[in-house]
Enzyme design. Sequence first.
Site, PDB file in Angstrom:
ATOM      1  N   TYR A   1       0.896  -1.162   0.000  1.00 41.63           N
ATOM      2  CA  TYR A   1       0.000   0.000   0.000  1.00 41.63           C
ATOM      3  C   TYR A   1       0.931   1.207   0.000  1.00 41.63           C
ATOM      4  O   TYR A   1       1.631   1.445   0.982  1.00 41.63           O
ATOM      5  CB  TYR A   1      -0.867  -0.016   1.263  1.00 41.63           C
ATOM      6  CG  TYR A   1      -1.945   1.043   1.279  1.00 41.63           C
ATOM      7  CD1 TYR A   1      -3.284   0.690   1.106  1.00 41.63           C
ATOM      8  CD2 TYR A   1      -1.634   2.391   1.469  1.00 41.63           C
ATOM      9  CE1 TYR A   1      -4.284   1.653   1.124  1.00 41.63           C
ATOM     10  CE2 TYR A   1      -2.634   3.355   1.481  1.00 41.63           C
ATOM     11  CZ  TYR A   1      -3.947   2.983   1.315  1.00 41.63           C
ATOM     12  OH  TYR A   1      -4.940   3.929   1.327  1.00 41.63           O
TER      13      TYR A   1
ATOM     14  N   TYR B   1       1.570   5.259   6.855  1.00 38.41           N
ATOM     15  CA  TYR B   1       2.309   4.462   5.861  1.00 38.41           C
ATOM     16  C   TYR B   1       3.628   3.952   6.462  1.00 38.41           C
ATOM     17  O   TYR B   1       3.899   2.741   6.432  1.00 38.41           O
ATOM     18  CB  TYR B   1       2.571   5.304   4.607  1.00 38.41           C
ATOM     19  CG  TYR B   1       3.562   4.687   3.638  1.00 38.41           C
ATOM     20  CD1 TYR B   1       3.213   3.584   2.869  1.00 38.41           C
ATOM     21  CD2 TYR B   1       4.863   5.201   3.507  1.00 38.41           C
ATOM     22  CE1 TYR B   1       4.129   3.011   1.987  1.00 38.41           C
ATOM     23  CE2 TYR B   1       5.775   4.642   2.637  1.00 38.41           C
ATOM     24  CZ  TYR B   1       5.410   3.552   1.877  1.00 38.41           C
ATOM     25  OH  TYR B   1       6.324   2.982   1.008  1.00 38.41           O
TER      26      TYR B   1
ATOM     27  N   LYS C   1       4.656   0.066   7.379  1.00 34.00           N
ATOM     28  CA  LYS C   1       5.846  -0.535   6.740  1.00 34.00           C
ATOM     29  C   LYS C   1       6.818  -1.031   7.813  1.00 34.00           C
ATOM     30  O   LYS C   1       7.447  -2.077   7.654  1.00 34.00           O
ATOM     31  CB  LYS C   1       6.537   0.478   5.815  1.00 34.00           C
ATOM     32  CG  LYS C   1       5.761   0.853   4.570  1.00 34.00           C
ATOM     33  CD  LYS C   1       5.549  -0.294   3.595  1.00 34.00           C
ATOM     34  CE  LYS C   1       6.792  -0.699   2.868  1.00 34.00           C
ATOM     35  NZ  LYS C   1       6.511  -1.770   1.861  1.00 34.00           N
TER      36      LYS C   1
ATOM     37  N   TRP D   1      11.986   7.494  -2.198  1.00 35.36           N
ATOM     38  CA  TRP D   1      11.637   8.380  -3.309  1.00 35.36           C
ATOM     39  C   TRP D   1      11.737   7.648  -4.671  1.00 35.36           C
ATOM     40  O   TRP D   1      12.409   8.103  -5.589  1.00 35.36           O
ATOM     41  CB  TRP D   1      12.554   9.608  -3.322  1.00 35.36           C
ATOM     42  CG  TRP D   1      12.485  10.485  -2.120  1.00 35.36           C
ATOM     43  CD1 TRP D   1      12.059  10.147  -0.864  1.00 35.36           C
ATOM     44  CD2 TRP D   1      12.887  11.856  -2.035  1.00 35.36           C
ATOM     45  NE1 TRP D   1      12.171  11.219  -0.017  1.00 35.36           N
ATOM     46  CE2 TRP D   1      12.679  12.282  -0.705  1.00 35.36           C
ATOM     47  CE3 TRP D   1      13.421  12.772  -2.951  1.00 35.36           C
ATOM     48  CZ2 TRP D   1      12.971  13.571  -0.275  1.00 35.36           C
ATOM     49  CZ3 TRP D   1      13.726  14.056  -2.530  1.00 35.36           C
ATOM     50  CH2 TRP D   1      13.495  14.441  -1.208  1.00 35.36           C
TER      51      TRP D   1
HETATM   52  N1  LIG Z   1       6.982   4.643  -4.303  1.00 33.66           N
HETATM   53  C1  LIG Z   1       7.900   5.142  -3.478  1.00 33.66           C
HETATM   54  O1  LIG Z   1       8.248   6.318  -3.523  1.00 33.66           O
HETATM   55  C2  LIG Z   1       8.542   4.241  -2.454  1.00 33.66           C
HETATM   56  C3  LIG Z   1       9.488   4.780  -1.581  1.00 33.66           C
HETATM   57  C4  LIG Z   1      10.083   3.942  -0.649  1.00 33.66           C
HETATM   58  C5  LIG Z   1       9.722   2.605  -0.583  1.00 33.66           C
HETATM   59  N2  LIG Z   1       8.786   2.119  -1.432  1.00 33.66           N
HETATM   60  C6  LIG Z   1       8.418   0.698  -1.335  1.00 33.66           C
HETATM   61  O2  LIG Z   1       8.884   0.053  -2.511  1.00 33.66           O
HETATM   62  C7  LIG Z   1       8.007  -1.028  -2.854  1.00 33.66           C
HETATM   63  C8  LIG Z   1       7.584  -0.915  -4.306  1.00 33.66           C
HETATM   64  O3  LIG Z   1       6.887   0.324  -4.465  1.00 33.66           O
HETATM   65  P1  LIG Z   1       6.231   0.743  -5.857  1.00 33.66           P
HETATM   66  O4  LIG Z   1       6.256   2.234  -5.929  1.00 33.66           O
HETATM   67  O5  LIG Z   1       6.817  -0.072  -6.967  1.00 33.66           O
HETATM   68  O6  LIG Z   1       4.727   0.267  -5.596  1.00 33.66           O
HETATM   69  P2  LIG Z   1       3.474   0.395  -6.574  1.00 33.66           P
HETATM   70  O7  LIG Z   1       3.895   0.957  -7.886  1.00 33.66           O
HETATM   71  O8  LIG Z   1       2.381   1.060  -5.795  1.00 33.66           O
HETATM   72  O9  LIG Z   1       3.085  -1.153  -6.819  1.00 33.66           O
HETATM   73  C9  LIG Z   1       2.519  -1.941  -5.842  1.00 33.66           C
HETATM   74  C10 LIG Z   1       1.774  -3.055  -6.547  1.00 33.66           C
HETATM   75  O10 LIG Z   1       1.185  -3.920  -5.558  1.00 33.66           O
HETATM   76  C11 LIG Z   1      -0.114  -4.265  -6.011  1.00 33.66           C
HETATM   77  N3  LIG Z   1      -0.973  -4.761  -4.933  1.00 33.66           N
HETATM   78  C12 LIG Z   1      -1.818  -4.055  -4.131  1.00 33.66           C
HETATM   79  N4  LIG Z   1      -2.494  -4.885  -3.310  1.00 33.66           N
HETATM   80  C13 LIG Z   1      -2.075  -6.141  -3.599  1.00 33.66           C
HETATM   81  C14 LIG Z   1      -2.436  -7.421  -3.110  1.00 33.66           C
HETATM   82  N5  LIG Z   1      -3.356  -7.594  -2.134  1.00 33.66           N
HETATM   83  N6  LIG Z   1      -1.819  -8.510  -3.635  1.00 33.66           N
HETATM   84  C15 LIG Z   1      -0.901  -8.364  -4.624  1.00 33.66           C
HETATM   85  N7  LIG Z   1      -0.541  -7.187  -5.130  1.00 33.66           N
HETATM   86  C16 LIG Z   1      -1.120  -6.072  -4.634  1.00 33.66           C
HETATM   87  C17 LIG Z   1      -0.602  -2.957  -6.597  1.00 33.66           C
HETATM   88  O11 LIG Z   1      -1.762  -3.161  -7.361  1.00 33.66           O
HETATM   89  P3  LIG Z   1      -2.834  -1.918  -7.467  1.00 33.66           P
HETATM   90  O12 LIG Z   1      -2.088  -0.782  -8.078  1.00 33.66           O
HETATM   91  O13 LIG Z   1      -3.885  -2.503  -8.351  1.00 33.66           O
HETATM   92  O14 LIG Z   1      -3.282  -1.634  -6.062  1.00 33.66           O
HETATM   93  C18 LIG Z   1       0.609  -2.546  -7.420  1.00 33.66           C
HETATM   94  O15 LIG Z   1       0.627  -3.174  -8.695  1.00 33.66           O
HETATM   95  C19 LIG Z   1       6.869  -0.975  -1.834  1.00 33.66           C
HETATM   96  O16 LIG Z   1       7.134  -1.880  -0.786  1.00 33.66           O
HETATM   97  C20 LIG Z   1       6.936   0.441  -1.275  1.00 33.66           C
HETATM   98  O17 LIG Z   1       6.429   0.535   0.031  1.00 33.66           O
HETATM   99  C21 LIG Z   1       8.188   2.892  -2.370  1.00 33.66           C
END
Ligand SMILES: NC(=O)c1ccc[n+]([C@@H]2O[C@H](COP(=O)([O-])OP(=O)(O)OC[C@H]3O[C@@H](n4cnc5c(N)ncnc54)[C@H](OP(=O)(O)O)[C@@H]3O)[C@@H](O)[C@H]2O)c1
Length: 295
Positions: free
Chosen positions: A69, A134, A138, A159
């Site tokens: 999430y 969030y 996490k 980021w």
């Molecule tokens: N984005 C950032 O800036 C950032 C920064 C630091 C750390 N992170 C971490 O890095 C990781 C990757 O982030 P990201 O930006 O690539 O994430 P993202 O683009 O939001 O992708 C997350 C994926 O998980 C899917 N998902 C949601 N609920 C699910 C479920 N119940 N079962 C299976 N899949 C599900 C989502 O589908 P839907 O879109 O359909 O919900 C989406 O395709 C995460 O752990 C995040 O917390 C991200």
Amino acid sequence: MTILVTGANGQLGNEMRIVSKGSQDTYIFTDIVEQKGKVTTNLDITNLDAIREMVKENDVKIIVNCAAYTNVDKAESDHELAELLNAKAPENLAIAMKEVNGLIVHISTDYVFGGDPYNTPCKEDQKGTPTGVYGLTKLHGEQTIQKSGVNFLIFRTAWLYSEFGKNFVKTMLNLTSTKPQLKVVFDQVGTPTYAYDLANAIFDIIENRKFEGNTGIYHYSNEGVCSWFDFTKIIAELTGNTSCDIQPCHSDEFPSPVKRPAYSVLDKTKVKETFGLQIPYWTDSLEKCLNNLTK
Ligand SMILES: NC(=O)c1ccc[n+]([C@@H]2O[C@H](COP(=O)([O-])OP(=O)(O)OC[C@H]3O[C@@H](n4cnc5c(N)ncnc54)[C@H](OP(=O)(O)O)[C@@H]3O)[C@@H](O)[C@H]2O)c1
């Protein structure tokens, strides 16, 4: 070896698809929904039985959990779902991997920090002090994995941006080319990370079995430090959008349901020393992503 990637339709998941092409291992890409034009197996990571079945059927030995999430603002009013996806679901994956003596590679965030005032880069053993739901959920996810007794690698990153999905780079690319003026906060400092670079690092560690004897928590972002204001200025510069007047402002000028960390720079010494990684400087990676986005 068979490796299962969850959240394969997200930013990092899609980069995992790219970097793992040609691997000696078999990768299975899963998400909660199908993605047009991409082979995706349905897997809801909140469903432990479904995870167990998939692990058993495919003899999965490693799960790379890219699902989460990730909406930081929305999580403030959606605590239950954020906790389910960011804490309970990783526990499910950990349980399934523990049962087959496998490995979970999990992604966490710099937002597990920020509640304490400090201005030196955060090390892996620094106490988590999240400022919002969030980050808190996490942090819980990290804890449930650690408690499960599974072999784990947790990469805290920051980021994240890529060609895929919604992210800051794409938003600013649009705004700096369409708006005459823009205010961006300069009082939040961190490091942008190209999801491709993180995916590459994860792939290298798995492909070359570098995880053996090296499980634990690691910090991974690109090299360097900037504010969101600096980040925006460079996005505009690199794409030639120089007509937009970009000005720095304070966070409190933007109403937000959540207080974000003022300083969440990650110390990457451990990941570099343990795995022998060369981490790209943030503007070099940004340029690569922008080239891909604009070509
Ligand atoms: N984005 C950032 O800036 C950032 C920064 C630091 C750390 N992170 C971490 O890095 C990781 C990757 O982030 P990201 O930006 O690539 O994430 P993202 O683009 O939001 O992708 C997350 C994926 O998980 C899917 N998902 C949601 N609920 C699910 C479920 N119940 N079962 C299976 N899949 C599900 C989502 O589908 P839907 O879109 O359909 O919900 C989406 O395709 C995460 O752990 C995040 O917390 C991200």
